[in-house]
Scaffold this motif. Structure first.
Motif, PDB file in Angstrom:
ATOM      1  N   TYR A  54       8.735 -10.083  -0.268  1.00 56.13           N
ATOM      2  CA  TYR A  54       8.526 -10.018  -1.772  1.00 56.13           C
ATOM      3  C   TYR A  54       7.074 -10.781  -2.168  1.00 56.13           C
ATOM      4  N   ASN A  55       6.921 -12.050  -1.594  1.00 59.13           N
ATOM      5  CA  ASN A  55       5.578 -12.677  -1.880  1.00 59.13           C
ATOM      6  C   ASN A  55       4.350 -11.626  -1.578  1.00 59.13           C
ATOM      7  N   SER A  56       4.081 -10.909  -0.411  1.00 59.04           N
ATOM      8  CA  SER A  56       3.281 -10.243  -0.213  1.00 59.04           C
ATOM      9  C   SER A  56       3.177  -9.142  -1.222  1.00 59.04           C
ATOM     10  N   TYR A  57       4.255  -8.503  -1.640  1.00 56.78           N
ATOM     11  CA  TYR A  57       4.250  -7.215  -2.554  1.00 56.78           C
ATOM     12  C   TYR A  57       3.565  -7.813  -3.971  1.00 56.78           C
ATOM     13  N   PHE A  58       3.850  -9.031  -4.333  1.00 61.75           N
ATOM     14  CA  PHE A  58       3.263  -9.607  -5.725  1.00 61.75           C
ATOM     15  C   PHE A  58       1.792 -10.143  -5.462  1.00 61.75           C
ATOM     16  N   ASP A  59       1.530 -10.472  -4.207  1.00 64.78           N
ATOM     17  CA  ASP A  59       0.370 -11.236  -4.047  1.00 64.78           C
ATOM     18  C   ASP A  59      -0.872 -10.405  -3.854  1.00 64.78           C
ATOM     19  N   LYS A  60      -0.427  -9.261  -3.018  1.00 69.34           N
ATOM     20  CA  LYS A  60      -1.343  -8.159  -2.802  1.00 69.34           C
ATOM     21  C   LYS A  60      -2.592  -8.628  -2.024  1.00 69.34           C
ATOM     22  N   ASP A  61      -2.409  -9.409  -1.128  1.00 69.54           N
ATOM     23  CA  ASP A  61      -3.466 -10.245  -0.547  1.00 69.54           C
ATOM     24  C   ASP A  61      -4.587  -9.095   0.113  1.00 69.54           C
ATOM     25  N   GLU A  62      -5.890  -9.191  -0.131  1.00 69.69           N
ATOM     26  CA  GLU A  62      -6.900  -8.679   0.705  1.00 69.69           C
ATOM     27  C   GLU A  62      -7.323  -9.352   1.840  1.00 69.69           C
ATOM     28  N   GLY A  63      -7.408 -10.707   2.100  1.00 71.01           N
ATOM     29  CA  GLY A  63      -7.774 -11.635   2.943  1.00 71.01           C
ATOM     30  C   GLY A  63      -6.714 -11.855   3.733  1.00 71.01           C
ATOM     31  N   SER A  64      -7.071 -12.617   4.973  1.00 71.48           N
ATOM     32  CA  SER A  64      -5.699 -13.068   5.801  1.00 71.48           C
ATOM     33  C   SER A  64      -4.665 -13.617   5.388  1.00 71.48           C
ATOM     34  N   ILE A  65      -3.585 -13.628   5.607  1.00 71.16           N
ATOM     35  CA  ILE A  65      -2.302 -14.486   5.338  1.00 71.16           C
ATOM     36  C   ILE A  65      -1.580 -14.662   6.416  1.00 71.16           C
ATOM     37  N   GLY A  66      -0.656 -15.793   6.178  1.00 69.70           N
ATOM     38  CA  GLY A  66       0.152 -16.228   7.397  1.00 69.70           C
ATOM     39  C   GLY A  66       0.746 -15.164   8.277  1.00 69.70           C
ATOM     40  N   GLY A  67       0.473 -14.885   9.463  1.00 67.61           N
ATOM     41  CA  GLY A  67       0.762 -13.837  10.461  1.00 67.61           C
ATOM     42  C   GLY A  67       0.249 -12.580  10.251  1.00 67.61           C
ATOM     43  N   LEU A  68      -0.636 -12.290   9.348  1.00 64.72           N
ATOM     44  CA  LEU A  68      -1.615 -11.282   9.288  1.00 64.72           C
ATOM     45  C   LEU A  68      -2.916 -11.494   9.163  1.00 64.72           C
ATOM     46  N   LYS A  69      -3.765 -11.127   9.987  1.00 62.53           N
ATOM     47  CA  LYS A  69      -5.176 -11.369   9.882  1.00 62.53           C
ATOM     48  C   LYS A  69      -5.621 -10.216   8.919  1.00 62.53           C
ATOM     49  N   ASN A  70      -5.331  -9.092   8.937  1.00 63.42           N
ATOM     50  CA  ASN A  70      -5.789  -7.969   8.152  1.00 63.42           C
ATOM     51  C   ASN A  70      -4.715  -7.359   7.503  1.00 63.42           C
ATOM     52  N   PRO A  71      -4.058  -7.957   6.452  1.00 65.90           N
ATOM     53  CA  PRO A  71      -3.083  -7.201   5.727  1.00 65.90           C
ATOM     54  C   PRO A  71      -3.342  -5.921   5.110  1.00 65.90           C
ATOM     55  N   PRO A  72      -2.181  -5.098   5.426  1.00 65.92           N
ATOM     56  CA  PRO A  72      -2.414  -3.635   4.894  1.00 65.92           C
ATOM     57  C   PRO A  72      -1.994  -3.477   3.530  1.00 65.92           C
ATOM     58  N   ARG A  73      -2.372  -2.443   2.823  1.00 68.21           N
ATOM     59  CA  ARG A  73      -2.142  -2.222   1.568  1.00 68.21           C
ATOM     60  C   ARG A  73      -0.527  -2.202   1.535  1.00 68.21           C
ATOM     61  N   VAL A  74       0.129  -2.891   0.134  1.00 67.26           N
ATOM     62  CA  VAL A  74       1.391  -2.922   0.083  1.00 67.26           C
ATOM     63  C   VAL A  74       1.884  -1.440  -0.766  1.00 67.26           C
ATOM     64  N   SER A  75       3.209  -1.379  -0.706  1.00 64.82           N
ATOM     65  CA  SER A  75       3.707  -0.294  -1.511  1.00 64.82           C
ATOM     66  C   SER A  75       4.991  -0.624  -1.851  1.00 64.82           C
ATOM     67  N   LYS A  76       5.613  -0.069  -2.952  1.00 62.46           N
ATOM     68  CA  LYS A  76       6.919  -0.337  -3.682  1.00 62.46           C
ATOM     69  C   LYS A  76       7.930  -0.224  -2.534  1.00 62.46           C
ATOM     70  N   GLU A  77       7.629   0.364  -1.531  1.00 64.50           N
ATOM     71  CA  GLU A  77       8.901   0.445  -0.459  1.00 64.50           C
ATOM     72  C   GLU A  77       9.202  -1.201   0.069  1.00 64.50           C
ATOM     73  N   LEU A  78       8.050  -1.845   0.286  1.00 62.78           N
ATOM     74  CA  LEU A  78       8.076  -3.341   0.652  1.00 62.78           C
ATOM     75  C   LEU A  78       8.980  -3.969  -0.480  1.00 62.78           C
ATOM     76  N   TYR A  79       8.868  -3.635  -1.555  1.00 63.64           N
ATOM     77  CA  TYR A  79       9.654  -4.644  -2.636  1.00 63.64           C
ATOM     78  C   TYR A  79      11.167  -4.291  -2.514  1.00 63.64           C
ATOM     79  N   TYR A  80      11.518  -2.993  -2.380  1.00 66.07           N
ATOM     80  CA  TYR A  80      12.916  -2.504  -2.295  1.00 66.07           C
ATOM     81  C   TYR A  80      13.491  -3.124  -1.063  1.00 66.07           C
ATOM     82  N   VAL A  81      12.682  -2.925   0.027  1.00 67.80           N
ATOM     83  CA  VAL A  81      13.398  -3.355   1.575  1.00 67.80           C
ATOM     84  C   VAL A  81      13.526  -4.991   1.389  1.00 67.80           C
ATOM     85  N   SER A  82      12.600  -5.694   0.667  1.00 66.63           N
ATOM     86  CA  SER A  82      12.855  -7.001   0.533  1.00 66.63           C
ATOM     87  C   SER A  82      13.942  -7.488  -0.160  1.00 66.63           C
ATOM     88  N   LEU A  83      14.253  -6.658  -1.130  1.00 61.33           N
ATOM     89  CA  LEU A  83      15.556  -7.253  -1.848  1.00 61.33           C
ATOM     90  C   LEU A  83      16.786  -6.597  -1.171  1.00 61.33           C
TER      91      LEU A  83
END
Length: 286
Positions: A54-83
């Motif tokens: 959920y946080n990744s979906y709204f952050d849409k990070d381009e740089g490294s985040i906890g646990g992901l050095k190169n985060p891929p582009r997020v999709s709407k699917e991530l939002y629904y899977v999180s819920l």
């Protein structure tokens, strides 16, 4: 399910939050093994990944985040899977107790408020810091304890339970700014002001060291009052690798602030979690 969705759930990252659950287990007297296994699964494979996604979906990070050095582009699917994961966690929670479900629901709402644009606690340095430290620490400790022991929140109002719960939050309040130390530029782009930004890179190290000292002193007192010097010595021994790496990294950053990077942060997280998970497992078994 898309590969990007699976990656953004960051299930392995739950290892870094495992110490709080293991501490609750270690200080438990009436362990319900079924509830313990179910709570472990709900938290580490449903609730935490749902929060990450959920946080990744709204952050849409381009740089490294906890646990992901190169985060891929997020999709709407991530939002629904999180819920969906949140809903499954709540449904399974009824197998434990209604009180547990309510606490899981509160945790989920706070984690969503952390990144949702309409509230976004993350952009407030003190409020975001307190929300993360209190709810990932003390609050999670209590909901884990009542589930593991098949008890209620009213039965946790004793020193033997409250004090380690508070200490778990102090640990997180100290370590949380370190997880933001390499994200200053990324956070600034979104208009987020984190406590690590306010402290500065060197200030973050100093703050974490001071908080770690307070937490270590508190745990030493707790283990002496509830256990013996054996547990204290094992605990202090477990802290030595963390202290050693932290000090070595600090000296490198003093020379060149570019060393305050993703790889070093994740390495500190891993060493800290490994030693704490190992010690709290030992404490439970002993």
């Amino acid at each position: 399910m898309k590969k990007s969705t699976i990656l953004h759930l960051r299930i392995p990252f739950s290892f870094f939050l495992l110490p709080v659950f293991l501490l609750a287990l270690a200080v438990s007297n009436e362990v319900d093994l079924t509830n313990t296994a179910l709570t472990f699964f709900i938290l580490h494979f449903l609730v935490y990944p749902a929060s990450n996604g959920y946080n990744s979906y709204f952050d849409k990070d381009e740089g490294s985040i906890g646990g992901l050095k190169n985060p891929p582009r997020v999709s709407k699917e991530l939002y629904y899977v999180s819920l969906f994961l949140d809903l499954v966690g709540l449904a399974l929670g009824f197998l434990i107790s209604v009180e547990f479900v309510v606490m899981i629901l509160i945790y989920g709402l706070v984690s969503k408020a952390y990144s949702h644009p309409s509230i976004r606690l993350k952009k407030y340095p003190i409020l975001g810091w307190l929300a993360a430290g209190v709810f990932q620490g003390y609050f999670t400790f209590l909901l884990s304890y009542i589930a593991i022991n098949s008890t209620t929140i009213l039965d946790t109002n004793v020193f033997q339970i409250q004090f380690p719960g508070i200490l778990s939050s102090i640990l997180l309040l100290g370590s949380y700014p370190m997880t933001q130390i390499y994200q200053h530029e990324e956070d600034a782009k979104r208009g987020d002001i984190t406590i690590s930004q306010r402290l500065g890179i060197i200030g973050t190290f100093h703050f974490t060291a001071l908080t770690f000292l307070v937490a270590t002193s508190g745990f030493t007192y707790y283990f002496l009052s509830q256990y013996s010097w054996n547990q204290v010595l094992v605990f202090l021994g477990a802290m030595l690798p963390i202290l050693g790496y932290f000090g070595w990294w600090y000296l490198r950053v003093r020379q060149d602030k570019s060393h305050a990077d993703y790889e070093s942060t994740m390495r500190l997280n891993f060493i800290s979690s490994l030693m704490l998970n190992g010690f709290f497992t030992y404490l439970w078994l002993s």
